[in-house]
Design a protein around this motif. Sequence first.
Motif, mmCIF file in Angstrom:
data_model
loop_
_atom_site.group_PDB
_atom_site.id
_atom_site.type_symbol
_atom_site.label_atom_id
_atom_site.label_comp_id
_atom_site.label_asym_id
_atom_site.label_seq_id
_atom_site.Cartn_x
_atom_site.Cartn_y
_atom_site.Cartn_z
ATOM 1 N N GLY A 192 42.870 60.254 -80.956
ATOM 2 C CA GLY A 192 43.971 61.206 -80.838
ATOM 3 C C GLY A 192 43.497 62.641 -80.836
ATOM 4 O O GLY A 192 43.988 63.476 -80.062
ATOM 5 N N VAL A 193 42.538 62.942 -81.707
ATOM 6 C CA VAL A 193 41.990 64.309 -81.737
ATOM 7 C C VAL A 193 41.311 64.616 -80.411
ATOM 8 O O VAL A 193 41.470 65.715 -79.862
ATOM 9 C CB VAL A 193 41.022 64.484 -82.936
ATOM 10 C CG1 VAL A 193 40.265 65.804 -82.827
ATOM 11 C CG2 VAL A 193 41.774 64.416 -84.254
ATOM 12 N N MET B 31 41.342 53.684 -72.745
ATOM 13 C CA MET B 31 42.137 52.959 -73.740
ATOM 14 C C MET B 31 41.444 53.050 -75.093
ATOM 15 O O MET B 31 40.254 52.803 -75.204
ATOM 16 C CB MET B 31 42.282 51.508 -73.266
ATOM 17 C CG MET B 31 43.117 50.650 -74.161
ATOM 18 S SD MET B 31 44.844 51.061 -73.920
ATOM 19 C CE MET B 31 45.574 49.895 -75.007
ATOM 20 N N ARG B 32 42.190 53.384 -76.110
ATOM 21 C CA ARG B 32 41.618 53.469 -77.450
ATOM 22 C C ARG B 32 41.514 52.086 -78.044
ATOM 23 O O ARG B 32 42.266 51.192 -77.706
ATOM 24 C CB ARG B 32 42.462 54.388 -78.317
ATOM 25 C CG ARG B 32 43.814 53.805 -78.677
ATOM 26 C CD ARG B 32 44.700 54.874 -79.281
ATOM 27 N NE ARG B 32 45.976 54.347 -79.650
ATOM 28 C CZ ARG B 32 46.956 54.087 -78.824
ATOM 29 N NH1 ARG B 32 46.784 54.278 -77.539
ATOM 30 N NH2 ARG B 32 48.104 53.614 -79.249
ATOM 31 N N SER B 33 40.598 51.924 -78.946
ATOM 32 C CA SER B 33 40.499 50.646 -79.650
ATOM 33 C C SER B 33 40.200 50.946 -81.101
ATOM 34 O O SER B 33 39.078 51.206 -81.480
ATOM 35 C CB SER B 33 39.429 49.782 -78.985
ATOM 36 O OG SER B 33 38.297 49.622 -79.755
ATOM 37 N N VAL B 34 41.255 50.987 -81.878
ATOM 38 C CA VAL B 34 41.138 51.228 -83.311
ATOM 39 C C VAL B 34 41.439 49.913 -84.008
ATOM 40 O O VAL B 34 42.464 49.290 -83.756
ATOM 41 C CB VAL B 34 42.121 52.333 -83.772
ATOM 42 C CG1 VAL B 34 42.102 52.486 -85.267
ATOM 43 C CG2 VAL B 34 41.794 53.649 -83.095
ATOM 44 N N LEU C 221 54.832 71.114 -89.648
ATOM 45 C CA LEU C 221 54.242 70.704 -88.372
ATOM 46 C C LEU C 221 52.986 69.865 -88.588
ATOM 47 O O LEU C 221 52.753 68.882 -87.872
ATOM 48 C CB LEU C 221 53.923 71.937 -87.516
ATOM 49 C CG LEU C 221 55.130 72.730 -87.028
ATOM 50 C CD1 LEU C 221 54.685 74.040 -86.394
ATOM 51 C CD2 LEU C 221 55.974 71.908 -86.070
ATOM 52 N N LEU C 222 52.176 70.256 -89.568
ATOM 53 C CA LEU C 222 50.975 69.488 -89.881
ATOM 54 C C LEU C 222 51.330 68.079 -90.336
ATOM 55 O O LEU C 222 50.715 67.101 -89.892
ATOM 56 C CB LEU C 222 50.159 70.184 -90.972
ATOM 57 C CG LEU C 222 48.942 69.418 -91.477
ATOM 58 C CD1 LEU C 222 47.886 69.292 -90.383
ATOM 59 C CD2 LEU C 222 48.366 70.099 -92.712
ATOM 60 N N ARG C 223 52.303 67.967 -91.209
ATOM 61 C CA ARG C 223 52.745 66.653 -91.701
ATOM 62 C C ARG C 223 53.069 65.743 -90.508
ATOM 63 O O ARG C 223 52.639 64.602 -90.443
ATOM 64 C CB ARG C 223 53.969 66.815 -92.594
ATOM 65 C CG ARG C 223 54.542 65.505 -93.110
ATOM 66 C CD ARG C 223 55.862 65.738 -93.845
ATOM 67 N NE ARG C 223 55.741 66.657 -94.941
ATOM 68 C CZ ARG C 223 55.495 66.302 -96.208
ATOM 69 N NH1 ARG C 223 55.377 65.041 -96.520
ATOM 70 N NH2 ARG C 223 55.412 67.219 -97.146
ATOM 71 N N ASN C 224 53.830 66.270 -89.563
ATOM 72 C CA ASN C 224 54.199 65.510 -88.381
ATOM 73 C C ASN C 224 52.990 65.238 -87.474
ATOM 74 O O ASN C 224 52.843 64.130 -86.951
ATOM 75 C CB ASN C 224 55.299 66.230 -87.604
ATOM 76 C CG ASN C 224 55.750 65.417 -86.422
ATOM 77 O OD1 ASN C 224 56.175 64.268 -86.565
ATOM 78 N ND2 ASN C 224 55.656 66.002 -85.252
ATOM 79 N N GLY C 225 52.139 66.226 -87.301
ATOM 80 C CA GLY C 225 50.975 66.057 -86.430
ATOM 81 C C GLY C 225 50.028 64.976 -86.926
ATOM 82 O O GLY C 225 49.538 64.157 -86.137
ATOM 83 N N ILE C 226 49.774 64.967 -88.223
ATOM 84 C CA ILE C 226 48.909 63.919 -88.780
ATOM 85 C C ILE C 226 49.583 62.564 -88.598
ATOM 86 O O ILE C 226 48.927 61.584 -88.214
ATOM 87 C CB ILE C 226 48.574 64.185 -90.261
ATOM 88 C CG1 ILE C 226 47.728 65.451 -90.406
ATOM 89 C CG2 ILE C 226 47.839 62.983 -90.862
ATOM 90 C CD1 ILE C 226 47.516 65.903 -91.845
ATOM 91 N N MET C 227 50.880 62.494 -88.831
ATOM 92 C CA MET C 227 51.587 61.227 -88.638
ATOM 93 C C MET C 227 51.480 60.758 -87.188
ATOM 94 O O MET C 227 51.299 59.566 -86.930
ATOM 95 C CB MET C 227 53.046 61.345 -89.065
ATOM 96 C CG MET C 227 53.821 60.042 -88.908
ATOM 97 S SD MET C 227 53.074 58.608 -89.746
ATOM 98 C CE MET C 227 53.535 58.944 -91.425
ATOM 99 N N GLN C 228 51.554 61.680 -86.247
ATOM 100 C CA GLN C 228 51.402 61.291 -84.837
ATOM 101 C C GLN C 228 50.008 60.715 -84.567
ATOM 102 O O GLN C 228 49.868 59.737 -83.826
ATOM 103 C CB GLN C 228 51.682 62.472 -83.908
ATOM 104 C CG GLN C 228 53.125 62.920 -83.898
ATOM 105 C CD GLN C 228 54.095 61.798 -83.594
ATOM 106 O OE1 GLN C 228 53.880 60.986 -82.692
ATOM 107 N NE2 GLN C 228 55.160 61.716 -84.374
ATOM 108 N N LEU C 229 48.977 61.301 -85.181
ATOM 109 C CA LEU C 229 47.622 60.751 -85.041
ATOM 110 C C LEU C 229 47.550 59.344 -85.632
ATOM 111 O O LEU C 229 46.943 58.439 -85.044
ATOM 112 C CB LEU C 229 46.597 61.658 -85.726
ATOM 113 C CG LEU C 229 46.291 62.981 -85.047
ATOM 114 C CD1 LEU C 229 45.473 63.874 -85.967
ATOM 115 C CD2 LEU C 229 45.566 62.756 -83.726
ATOM 116 N N VAL C 230 48.173 59.167 -86.788
ATOM 117 C CA VAL C 230 48.176 57.857 -87.450
ATOM 118 C C VAL C 230 48.928 56.840 -86.590
ATOM 119 O O VAL C 230 48.450 55.726 -86.364
ATOM 120 C CB VAL C 230 48.777 57.965 -88.869
ATOM 121 C CG1 VAL C 230 48.981 56.589 -89.483
ATOM 122 C CG2 VAL C 230 47.889 58.829 -89.771
ATOM 123 N N LEU C 231 50.093 57.230 -86.099
ATOM 124 C CA LEU C 231 50.884 56.304 -85.274
ATOM 125 C C LEU C 231 50.170 55.963 -83.978
ATOM 126 O O LEU C 231 50.205 54.808 -83.523
ATOM 127 C CB LEU C 231 52.269 56.897 -84.997
ATOM 128 C CG LEU C 231 53.192 57.008 -86.208
ATOM 129 C CD1 LEU C 231 54.475 57.737 -85.835
ATOM 130 C CD2 LEU C 231 53.486 55.634 -86.805
#
Length: 135
Positions: A127-128, A1-4, A55-65
């Motif tokens: 995420g990474v 489980m992540r904890s950010v 694709l990068l724009r979306n990928g970074i957003m997925q990491l943020v989300l």
Amino acid sequence: MRSVASKDSDIVFQSYGRCCNNEIFFIDFYDRFMSSSPAIFERFRETDMKQQRHLLRNGIMQLVLYSRGMSDAKLRSLGKSHDRHGYNIRPEWYELWIEALIATLREHDPVFSPEVETAWRRAIAPGVELIRGAY
């Protein structure tokens, strides 16, 4: 489980918002990332960079989300497409990707600071790692 920490994900969300509306942010990112390694440059030599930036724009957003508590489904899918049977994105290249991202954020986010950098690193690390771990 992540904890950010919520504070980190808020800082990152706002920072990305300040950067992602300017297409030059994504152009500068790829200029940096592709110049970080001849192997990475070769990987993108025949790529439609306009599509890749989308694709990068979306990928970074997925990491943020993901850092904000969203499902890992899209990142797992990204990991599968980038694994040794897909695009064969080598695990060590993710560090170069992160460094190119941080350098580009530093250039384009007008309120970038050590606190913003730390928040980005902490927020996207889980995420990474999920994507890299699929290799």
